[in-house]
Design an enzyme around this catalytic site. Structure first.
Site, PDB file in Angstrom:
ATOM      1  N   GLU A   1      -3.558   1.229   1.546  1.00 52.11           N
ATOM      2  CA  GLU A   1      -2.946   1.982   0.456  1.00 52.11           C
ATOM      3  C   GLU A   1      -2.493   3.352   0.608  1.00 52.11           C
ATOM      4  O   GLU A   1      -3.058   4.004   1.652  1.00 52.11           O
ATOM      5  CB  GLU A   1      -4.009   1.811  -0.664  1.00 52.11           C
ATOM      6  CG  GLU A   1      -4.797   0.400  -0.931  1.00 52.11           C
ATOM      7  CD  GLU A   1      -3.452  -0.279  -1.997  1.00 52.11           C
ATOM      8  OE1 GLU A   1      -2.242  -0.126  -1.900  1.00 52.11           O
ATOM      9  OE2 GLU A   1      -4.113  -0.989  -2.700  1.00 52.11           O
TER      10      GLU A   1
ATOM     11  N   HIS B   1       2.320  -0.572   0.862  1.00 52.21           N
ATOM     12  CA  HIS B   1       1.126  -0.687   1.633  1.00 52.21           C
ATOM     13  C   HIS B   1       1.240  -1.707   2.762  1.00 52.21           C
ATOM     14  O   HIS B   1       2.136  -2.726   2.493  1.00 52.21           O
ATOM     15  CB  HIS B   1       0.005  -0.988   1.019  1.00 52.21           C
ATOM     16  CG  HIS B   1      -0.307  -2.192   0.139  1.00 52.21           C
ATOM     17  ND1 HIS B   1      -0.731  -2.495  -1.088  1.00 52.21           N
ATOM     18  CD2 HIS B   1      -0.016  -3.538   0.726  1.00 52.21           C
ATOM     19  CE1 HIS B   1      -0.774  -3.876  -1.367  1.00 52.21           C
ATOM     20  NE2 HIS B   1      -0.377  -4.316  -0.125  1.00 52.21           N
TER      21      HIS B   1
ATOM     22  N   ASP C   1      -6.333  -8.612   7.041  1.00 55.46           N
ATOM     23  CA  ASP C   1      -7.216  -8.110   6.296  1.00 55.46           C
ATOM     24  C   ASP C   1      -8.077  -9.381   5.343  1.00 55.46           C
ATOM     25  O   ASP C   1      -7.432 -10.485   5.481  1.00 55.46           O
ATOM     26  CB  ASP C   1      -6.614  -7.176   5.066  1.00 55.46           C
ATOM     27  CG  ASP C   1      -5.005  -7.898   4.497  1.00 55.46           C
ATOM     28  OD1 ASP C   1      -4.987  -9.125   4.834  1.00 55.46           O
ATOM     29  OD2 ASP C   1      -4.482  -7.110   4.127  1.00 55.46           O
TER      30      ASP C   1
ATOM     31  N   ASN D   1       3.928  -0.842  -3.342  1.00 60.74           N
ATOM     32  CA  ASN D   1       3.728   0.452  -3.262  1.00 60.74           C
ATOM     33  C   ASN D   1       3.845   1.109  -1.460  1.00 60.74           C
ATOM     34  O   ASN D   1       3.354   2.057  -1.338  1.00 60.74           O
ATOM     35  CB  ASN D   1       2.411   1.051  -3.594  1.00 60.74           C
ATOM     36  CG  ASN D   1       1.119   0.398  -2.985  1.00 60.74           C
ATOM     37  OD1 ASN D   1       1.366  -0.314  -2.151  1.00 60.74           O
ATOM     38  ND2 ASN D   1       0.042   0.626  -3.588  1.00 60.74           N
TER      39      ASN D   1
HETATM   40  C1  GLP Z   1      -1.535  -8.286  -0.069  1.00 62.95           C
HETATM   41  C2  GLP Z   1      -1.671  -8.197   1.435  1.00 62.95           C
HETATM   42  C3  GLP Z   1      -0.438  -7.712   2.061  1.00 62.95           C
HETATM   43  C4  GLP Z   1       0.877  -8.400   1.665  1.00 62.95           C
HETATM   44  C5  GLP Z   1       1.012  -8.054   0.122  1.00 62.95           C
HETATM   45  C6  GLP Z   1       2.311  -8.354  -0.327  1.00 62.95           C
HETATM   46  O1  GLP Z   1      -1.641  -7.143  -0.941  1.00 62.95           O
HETATM   47  N1  GLP Z   1      -2.865  -7.587   1.801  1.00 62.95           N
HETATM   48  O2  GLP Z   1      -0.627  -7.827   3.380  1.00 62.95           O
HETATM   49  O3  GLP Z   1       1.729  -7.644   2.420  1.00 62.95           O
HETATM   50  O4  GLP Z   1      -0.113  -8.271  -0.620  1.00 62.95           O
HETATM   51  O5  GLP Z   1       2.380  -9.595  -1.030  1.00 62.95           O
HETATM   52  P1  GLP Z   1       3.191 -10.484  -1.329  1.00 62.95           P
HETATM   53  O6  GLP Z   1       3.960 -10.872  -0.112  1.00 62.95           O
HETATM   54  O7  GLP Z   1       2.777 -11.669  -2.187  1.00 62.95           O
HETATM   55  O8  GLP Z   1       4.342  -9.679  -2.035  1.00 62.95           O
END
Ligand code: GLP
Length: 246
Positions: free
Chosen positions: A143, A138, A67, A136
Site C-alpha cells: 500500500e 498498490h 500475496d 491507489n
Molecule cells: C488486490 C490484489 C492486487 C490486485 C488488486 C486489483 O488488492 N492484492 O494484487 O492487483 O486487488 O484488483 P482488480 O484486478 O480486481 O482490480
C-alpha cells in the site's frame, strides 16, 4: 518499457496470456509470479484454453503468488489460494506442490513472511511477475506508505483497498484488515514484469505509476526503474497515459 494498448478486456487478456505463454514456451521450468484480482482472470482463462488444446504445458512450471489475506484459510472462497486453484491451477497441468502462496493462517506472521521470502529466493525469484494495479497504485498488497518495503511482510490494508475488495465479501466488515505480501524488493527482483490493467477506474493509477514521480505513495511507480516491464491494458485503462505520451 513495452506498452500494448488493446481495445477491450478480452483483447487485453489474450495479449497478457500471450506474454505469459511466451515465457513458459521459452523456459518450460520457469518461475511464474502470479497475481489475483479480477483483472488477470481473462488471461488465466486463455491459458487454460491453450493448455487444454495441448499447446501449452505447465508441467514443469513453479509459481509464486504475490500475496494472501491474513486470517483466511486456504479453502475460504475469498482466499487467494482458493482463487488460484479455481481460476487456474485446478484446470491446467501444474503440480500443486510446485505452487506457492503465503499462508494466511500462520500463527506467527513474521515467521511466515520470512519463510515465504526464502521460498521465493530459493527459486531464484520470478522469471516473469504478473501484476495487477490497485486503484491507489498498490502492487501485491504494498500500500502507499512512507518507504518501499523490501521483503515479504504483513501489511495493514488501507480503507480504500478494503472498500474496493468489499464487493467480494458479504460486507466491508468481512474483508480481512491485514495481508501478507511480497515486498517491493521481492517484486523488483523478478527478471520480467507484466502489468495488466483494465477499465477507466485504473486510468489514474496507470498514469501515476508510469508517468508520475517515483514515490512510495504510488508503490507501482518503482516499476519505472525496472529494466524489463511490459504493460498490457485496455484503451480505457491506458487513456490518460497514452494522452500524456502523445
Ligand atoms: C488486490 C490484489 C492486487 C490486485 C488488486 C486489483 O488488492 N492484492 O494484487 O492487483 O486487488 O484488483 P482488480 O484486478 O480486481 O482490480
Amino acid at each position: 518499457m513495452r506498452i500494448y494498448c488493446e481495445k477491450d478486456y478480452n483483447a487485453m487478456s489474450r495479449r497478457a496470456a500471450a506474454v505469459i505463454a511466451a515465457q513458459v514456451v521459452s523456459k518450460p521450468d520457469c518461475v511464474l509470479g502470479l497475481a489475483t484480482g479480477s483483472t488477470p482472470i481473462g488471461a488465466y482463462k486463455q491459458l487454460i484454453e491453450w493448455n487444454k488444446q495441448g499447446d501449452l504445458s505447465f508441467a514443469e512450471v513453479r509459481s509464486v503468488n504475490l500475496d494472501e489475506y491474513y486470517g483466511l484459510a486456504p479453502d475460504h472462497d475469498q482466499s487467494y489460494r482458493y482463487f488460484m486453484q479455481t481460476n487456474l491451477f485446478d484446470h491446467v497441468d501444474i503440480a500443486v506442490e510446485n505452487t506457492n502462496v503465503p499462508s494466511g493462517l500462520a500463527a506467527d506472521p513474521a515467521a511466515e513472511c520470512a519463510r515465504y521470502e526464502q521460498v521465493v529466493a530459493d527459486l531464484g525469484y520470478a522469471d516473469l511477475q504478473l501484476l495487477g494495479l490497485g486503484r491507489n497504485g498498490h502492487i501485491g498488497f504494498n500500500e502507499p506508505c512512507a518507504d518501499f518495503p523490501a521483503a515479504t511482510h504483513l501489511v495493514d490494508l488501507t480503507q480504500s483497498t478494503i472498500e474496493a475488495n468489499a464487493r467480494f465479501f458479504a460486507s466491508a466488515d468481512d474483508v480481512p484488515k491485514q495481508a501478507l505480501t511480497m515486498g517491493i524488493g521481492t517484486i523488483m527482483k523478478a527478471r520480467k514484469i507484466l502489468v495488466v490493467a483494465s477499465g477507466a477506474d485504473k486510468a489514474d493509477a496507470v498514469w501515476k505509476a508510469f508517468s508520475g514521480p517515483i514515490t512510495p505513495e504510488v508503490p507501482a511507480s518503482i516499476l519505472q526503474l525496472h529494466p524489463d516491464v511490459t504493460l498490457v491494458g485496455d484503451e480505457s485503462a491506458l487513456a490518460k497515459l497514452m494522452e500524456d505520451k502523445a
